[in-house]
Write an enzyme that holds these catalytic residues in place. Structure first.
Site, mmCIF file in Angstrom:
data_model
loop_
_atom_site.group_PDB
_atom_site.id
_atom_site.type_symbol
_atom_site.label_atom_id
_atom_site.label_comp_id
_atom_site.label_asym_id
_atom_site.label_seq_id
_atom_site.Cartn_x
_atom_site.Cartn_y
_atom_site.Cartn_z
ATOM 1 N N TYR A 61 -9.633 16.128 1.325
ATOM 2 C CA TYR A 61 -10.070 16.285 0.400
ATOM 3 C C TYR A 61 -11.584 17.537 0.764
ATOM 4 C CZ TYR A 61 -7.089 12.229 0.803
ATOM 5 O OH TYR A 61 -5.844 11.457 1.527
ATOM 6 N N GLN B 276 -3.829 18.159 6.605
ATOM 7 C CA GLN B 276 -4.392 18.186 5.018
ATOM 8 C C GLN B 276 -6.077 17.052 5.112
ATOM 9 O OE1 GLN B 276 -4.931 13.762 3.896
ATOM 10 N NE2 GLN B 276 -5.415 14.994 2.105
ATOM 11 N N THR C 181 -6.135 18.305 -0.897
ATOM 12 C CA THR C 181 -5.461 17.814 -2.189
ATOM 13 C C THR C 181 -6.707 17.276 -3.105
ATOM 14 O OG1 THR C 181 -4.475 16.004 -0.661
ATOM 15 C CG2 THR C 181 -5.094 14.836 -2.381
ATOM 16 N N HIS D 80 0.460 13.049 -5.979
ATOM 17 C CA HIS D 80 0.343 12.030 -5.686
ATOM 18 C C HIS D 80 1.585 10.653 -5.717
ATOM 19 C CE1 HIS D 80 -3.744 11.510 -3.242
ATOM 20 N NE2 HIS D 80 -3.314 10.361 -2.801
ATOM 21 N N SER E 147 -2.714 13.658 8.066
ATOM 22 C CA SER E 147 -3.679 13.419 6.634
ATOM 23 C C SER E 147 -5.318 13.216 7.599
ATOM 24 C CB SER E 147 -3.571 11.663 6.271
ATOM 25 O OG SER E 147 -4.189 11.400 5.215
ATOM 26 N N ARG F 209 -4.061 1.000 -8.317
ATOM 27 C CA ARG F 209 -3.640 0.552 -8.082
ATOM 28 C C ARG F 209 -3.549 -0.569 -7.694
ATOM 29 N NH1 ARG F 209 -4.855 4.814 -3.270
ATOM 30 N NH2 ARG F 209 -4.275 7.308 -5.024
ATOM 31 N N ARG G 240 0.593 6.821 -7.678
ATOM 32 C CA ARG G 240 -0.844 6.845 -7.421
ATOM 33 C C ARG G 240 -1.803 6.772 -7.850
ATOM 34 N NH1 ARG G 240 0.201 4.206 -2.783
ATOM 35 N NH2 ARG G 240 -1.979 4.918 -1.346
ATOM 36 N N LYS H 86 -2.276 20.520 -3.316
ATOM 37 C CA LYS H 86 -1.546 19.717 -4.193
ATOM 38 C C LYS H 86 -2.471 19.062 -4.333
ATOM 39 C CE LYS H 86 0.906 15.334 -1.095
ATOM 40 N NZ LYS H 86 0.114 14.605 -2.451
ATOM 41 N N TYR I 12 0.852 -1.120 -0.069
ATOM 42 C CA TYR I 12 -0.244 -0.213 0.249
ATOM 43 C C TYR I 12 0.494 1.016 -0.131
ATOM 44 C CZ TYR I 12 -2.899 3.732 2.008
ATOM 45 O OH TYR I 12 -3.046 5.004 2.196
#
Length: 390
Positions: free
Chosen positions: A137, A135, A163, A285, A111, A172, A288, A261, A29
């Site tokens: 979203y 951070q 982000t 990222h 995060s 992924r 990713r 970001k 991961y």
């Protein structure tokens, strides 16, 4: 065969230690990228291709590595970027990381999907140190966004790293192969087998590191203390309809510094400035999201030329040493955020391992300045590079 890592010397050494200690699905991961991982490989390879211009017989007896990032004094131009699930990689990982970062004079970014809650991380920071960056979203549930912004502000956070490159999760493939992208008994059994192969991790993190919950989201997520319920909520919350008008909404509701970001294009960098961002993070990222996009160090020069005089330009992706920090500054960045390197060190050696990594990078950055005849961070630029493409 892995080398003897009694005294890890590089980010790669810490990566090898982390690989030995973590269950495979957790290591992959962290370590993996999207698709065939071409962008992930290019991020490191393109840094390695940059050549520095060595100078001699320059008085470098008083090299000063200090800088400011987002208005915060730093020992060198480096901050720890956000890593989701860091508390699954080491016991109460985000709390350990903020202590190590503060001792090294580096900002720490928590995060939204970290294990430790923001108040735990703030409490773990040494007395008198600046509060962490936070951070976030853009979620479909704007009330959840407002609540997270308000909580961060109340706890003293003044820098928001937002982000913008996640309308949906990238493909992924390592996560697919390890069963993270699947539910059901077969996937659970695969992960359980990998967990049982790492009894040290089970004892230190899974048992002694409880609660393993998403600390920042327990008030927002229905069933937020259950990882499966959380994943279902997050999958439904990624918002592919977000546009620059939503960033304008965010700017109205966040009084502190705002860093966007996920910028990889000069046109988007200009739009970020127009939207009122105080800075941008040139980022793919960590390779990713979309395989085949440029490495961040390749994208940096055009973006820095477009907006470097108007806003603070930071970079993440592919930074593996203090020398890489120097290279990023020489190509136009004000500073860097690091991700995999710091979490490898934390997973491989805990807080002490991360302190050691940051001290090593401080020495490497200082040495790069000395051997290029540079004594101030502000003087790092194209003159310290050999001519030719990066």
């Amino acid at each position: 065969m892995l080398p003897d890592l009694s005294y890890p010397a590089t980010a790669g050494d810490w990566r090898a230690r982390a690989r030995r200690r973590l269950p495979r699905f957790l290591f992959d991961y962290l370590d993996g990228g999207a698709g065939a991982e071409q962008t992930l490989a290019a991020s490191v390879r393109d840094f390695a291709a940059i050549r520095l211009r060595q100078r001699v017989l320059v008085d470098v007896g008083a090299v000063d590595t200090r800088a400011q990032l987002a208005g915060q004094d730093c020992a060198m131009p480096l901050a720890l970027g956000p890593i989701g699930l860091a508390g699954m990689m080491a016991r109460r990982g985000e709390a350990q990381a903020v202590r190590a970062a503060s001792s090294a004079g580096a900002p720490f970014t928590l995060s939204t999907v970290g294990i430790c809650a923001l108040d735990e991380v703030c409490a773990a920071a040494p007395a008198g140190s600046p509060p962490p960056w936070f951070q976030l979203y853009m979620l479909r549930d704007r009330s959840a966004v407002r609540a997270l912004l308000d909580k961060a502000w109340q706890l003293g956070c003044r820098t928001l790293v937002f982000t913008v490159d996640l309308p949906a999760t990238g493909q992924r493939l390592r996560d697919v192969r390890n069963g993270l992208a699947h539910s059901g008994a077969r996937a659970a059994a695969l992960r359980a087998t990998q967990v049982l192969a790492r009894p040290g991790w089970v004892w230190d993190v899974a048992l002694r590191g409880k609660p393993l919950t998403f600390g920042c989201l327990t008030e927002q997520v229905p069933g937020g203390r259950d990882l499966n319920a959380f994943k279902a909520w997050v999958d439904a919350q990624f918002d592919p309809t977000v546009t620059w008008s939503d960033i304008a909404w965010l700017r109205q509701h966040w009084r502190g510094r705002l860093l966007l970001k996920g910028i990889l294009d000069a046109q988007d960098a200009r739009a970020a400035v127009d939207a009122g961002a105080d800075g941008i993070v040139v980022s793919n990222h960590g390779g990713r999201q979309l395989d085949g996009v440029p490495s961040t160090i390749a994208a940096l020069p055009a973006i820095a030329a477009a907006v470097g005089g108007q806003t603070e330009v930071l970079l993440d992706g592919g930074v593996r040493s203090g020398t890489d920090v120097f290279k990023a500054l020489a190509l136009g960045a004000r500073g860097v955020l690091i991700g995999r390197a710091w979490i490898w060190a934390l997973a491989g050696g805990g807080e002490a391992g991360l302190r050691e990594l940051l001290a090593t990078w401080q020495r490497e950055f200082t040495l790069a300045m000395m051997l290029t005849g540079t004594t101030r961070v502000a003087d790092i630029g194209a003159a310290q590079l050999e001519p030719g493409p990066a």
